[in-house]
Scaffold this motif. Sequence first.
Motif, PDB file in Angstrom:
ATOM      1  N   LYS A   1       7.781 -24.789 -18.276  1.00 50.72           N
ATOM      2  CA  LYS A   1       8.241 -24.427 -19.619  1.00 50.72           C
ATOM      3  C   LYS A   1       9.726 -24.690 -19.813  1.00 50.72           C
ATOM      4  O   LYS A   1      10.169 -25.027 -20.930  1.00 50.72           O
ATOM      5  N   TYR A   2      10.515 -24.559 -18.749  1.00 48.70           N
ATOM      6  CA  TYR A   2      11.966 -24.622 -18.896  1.00 48.70           C
ATOM      7  C   TYR A   2      12.617 -25.862 -18.283  1.00 48.70           C
ATOM      8  O   TYR A   2      13.839 -26.031 -18.388  1.00 48.70           O
ATOM      9  N   LYS A   3      11.867 -26.736 -17.658  1.00 50.29           N
ATOM     10  CA  LYS A   3      12.452 -27.952 -17.102  1.00 50.29           C
ATOM     11  C   LYS A   3      12.815 -28.937 -18.216  1.00 50.29           C
ATOM     12  O   LYS A   3      12.330 -28.836 -19.343  1.00 50.29           O
ATOM     13  N   PHE A   4      13.675 -29.879 -17.887  1.00 51.87           N
ATOM     14  CA  PHE A   4      14.057 -30.924 -18.828  1.00 51.87           C
ATOM     15  C   PHE A   4      12.888 -31.898 -18.955  1.00 51.87           C
ATOM     16  O   PHE A   4      12.408 -32.438 -17.970  1.00 51.87           O
ATOM     17  N   ASN A   5      12.427 -32.110 -20.184  1.00 54.45           N
ATOM     18  CA  ASN A   5      11.345 -33.060 -20.424  1.00 54.45           C
ATOM     19  C   ASN A   5      11.588 -33.738 -21.767  1.00 54.45           C
ATOM     20  O   ASN A   5      11.722 -33.068 -22.787  1.00 54.45           O
ATOM     21  N   ILE A   6      11.675 -35.055 -21.746  1.00 58.21           N
ATOM     22  CA  ILE A   6      12.019 -35.819 -22.947  1.00 58.21           C
ATOM     23  C   ILE A   6      11.054 -35.544 -24.095  1.00 58.21           C
ATOM     24  O   ILE A   6      11.470 -35.244 -25.220  1.00 58.21           O
ATOM     25  N   GLY A   7       9.763 -35.638 -23.820  1.00 54.60           N
ATOM     26  CA  GLY A   7       8.770 -35.451 -24.874  1.00 54.60           C
ATOM     27  C   GLY A   7       8.876 -34.084 -25.531  1.00 54.60           C
ATOM     28  O   GLY A   7       8.857 -33.962 -26.766  1.00 54.60           O
ATOM     29  N   ALA A   8       8.999 -33.048 -24.720  1.00 56.34           N
ATOM     30  CA  ALA A   8       9.087 -31.679 -25.241  1.00 56.34           C
ATOM     31  C   ALA A   8      10.371 -31.473 -26.038  1.00 56.34           C
ATOM     32  O   ALA A   8      10.367 -30.826 -27.096  1.00 56.34           O
ATOM     33  N   ILE A   9      11.469 -32.037 -25.559  1.00 54.81           N
ATOM     34  CA  ILE A   9      12.745 -31.906 -26.271  1.00 54.81           C
ATOM     35  C   ILE A   9      12.679 -32.620 -27.610  1.00 54.81           C
ATOM     36  O   ILE A   9      13.148 -32.101 -28.636  1.00 54.81           O
ATOM     37  N   GLN A  10      12.083 -33.787 -27.627  1.00 51.46           N
ATOM     38  CA  GLN A  10      11.961 -34.541 -28.879  1.00 51.46           C
ATOM     39  C   GLN A  10      11.056 -33.835 -29.885  1.00 51.46           C
ATOM     40  O   GLN A  10      11.171 -34.065 -31.098  1.00 51.46           O
ATOM     41  N   LYS A  11      10.197 -32.967 -29.382  1.00 55.07           N
ATOM     42  CA  LYS A  11       9.324 -32.185 -30.266  1.00 55.07           C
ATOM     43  C   LYS A  11       9.991 -30.900 -30.748  1.00 55.07           C
ATOM     44  O   LYS A  11       9.384 -30.131 -31.492  1.00 55.07           O
ATOM     45  N   GLY A  12      11.201 -30.653 -30.298  1.00 53.16           N
ATOM     46  CA  GLY A  12      11.945 -29.499 -30.792  1.00 53.16           C
ATOM     47  C   GLY A  12      12.357 -28.469 -29.766  1.00 53.16           C
ATOM     48  O   GLY A  12      13.095 -27.531 -30.091  1.00 53.16           O
ATOM     49  N   GLU A  13      11.939 -28.616 -28.512  1.00 54.95           N
ATOM     50  CA  GLU A  13      12.266 -27.622 -27.487  1.00 54.95           C
ATOM     51  C   GLU A  13      13.632 -27.924 -26.860  1.00 54.95           C
ATOM     52  O   GLU A  13      13.758 -28.214 -25.677  1.00 54.95           O
ATOM     53  N   LYS A  14      14.668 -27.822 -27.681  1.00 55.26           N
ATOM     54  CA  LYS A  14      16.026 -28.190 -27.264  1.00 55.26           C
ATOM     55  C   LYS A  14      16.558 -27.278 -26.160  1.00 55.26           C
ATOM     56  O   LYS A  14      17.463 -27.672 -25.415  1.00 55.26           O
ATOM     57  N   TYR A  15      16.041 -26.070 -26.055  1.00 48.38           N
ATOM     58  CA  TYR A  15      16.531 -25.131 -25.038  1.00 48.38           C
ATOM     59  C   TYR A  15      16.388 -25.687 -23.634  1.00 48.38           C
ATOM     60  O   TYR A  15      17.141 -25.309 -22.717  1.00 48.38           O
ATOM     61  N   ARG A  16      15.444 -26.620 -23.438  1.00 45.34           N
ATOM     62  CA  ARG A  16      15.230 -27.203 -22.113  1.00 45.34           C
ATOM     63  C   ARG A  16      16.471 -27.947 -21.609  1.00 45.34           C
ATOM     64  O   ARG A  16      16.671 -28.084 -20.402  1.00 45.34           O
ATOM     65  N   MET A  17      17.291 -28.428 -22.540  1.00 43.50           N
ATOM     66  CA  MET A  17      18.499 -29.151 -22.160  1.00 43.50           C
ATOM     67  C   MET A  17      19.483 -28.228 -21.447  1.00 43.50           C
ATOM     68  O   MET A  17      20.352 -28.686 -20.704  1.00 43.50           O
ATOM     69  N   PHE A  18      19.350 -26.942 -21.661  1.00 47.17           N
ATOM     70  CA  PHE A  18      20.215 -25.952 -21.013  1.00 47.17           C
ATOM     71  C   PHE A  18      19.507 -25.261 -19.843  1.00 47.17           C
ATOM     72  O   PHE A  18      20.054 -25.163 -18.737  1.00 47.17           O
ATOM     73  N   THR A  19      18.282 -24.814 -20.079  1.00 47.30           N
ATOM     74  CA  THR A  19      17.572 -24.035 -19.056  1.00 47.30           C
ATOM     75  C   THR A  19      17.247 -24.850 -17.804  1.00 47.30           C
ATOM     76  O   THR A  19      17.192 -24.289 -16.704  1.00 47.30           O
TER      77      THR A  19
END
Length: 212
Positions: free
Chosen positions: A28-46
């Motif tokens: 849930k909290y790892k950096f993932n391009i697809g998830a970030i592009q879908k709006g889960e920007k918190y992954r860029m920090f967590t």
Amino acid sequence: MNEVLIILIAIICLVSYKGFNDRLFFEKYKFNIGAIQKGEKYRMFTSAFLHADIGHLVFNLLTLYFFAPVVISYFGSISFLIVYIISLICGSLLSLKIHEKQPYYSAIGASGAITGVLYAAILLVPEAKLGLYFIIPVPAYLFGIGYLLYSLYGMKRQNDLIGHTAHFGGAIGGFLSVLLLDYRVLLVHYEMAILLLIPIVILYVMISKGKI
């Protein structure tokens, strides 16, 4: 050891330990391009608080332990956190840019932020040495340059979850932080600044030629 540094290390250890033992939390909290592009920007920090294994965690924390005090003694605790956060953000942004067409690309690790701290420390104290394996004294700038060159190799292979691309973003963040907090450091130690820029320039050239 500085209280801010102790708290930061404790948070990294706790979050990493949670990730070691809870796969859903890790995913849930790892950096993932697809998830970030879908709006889960918190992954860029967590993602910067997760690690692949104990070895990965210990290596990063040892690097932080050696070089964070240099930045803290020069700038203070609050400015150290500014360096850390700017480097973390730069690492994530560069990873997002370079891998934007790879939706399945994932990465974790505090090494982007820590590389920024490392680079800032080297700029502040160019003569610093690192005890490799706690025995062999190695100039810190050689360690920093070698670390980024190794990261180029890791970026090309992409066979692990370590955020090799973030290392370069973090190094850039370290430069920007020093420039922001006290630009005179770069003027006084301009030869070291130029030397530390070499791996970053190599990365730029490789990206421009489609090698990465």
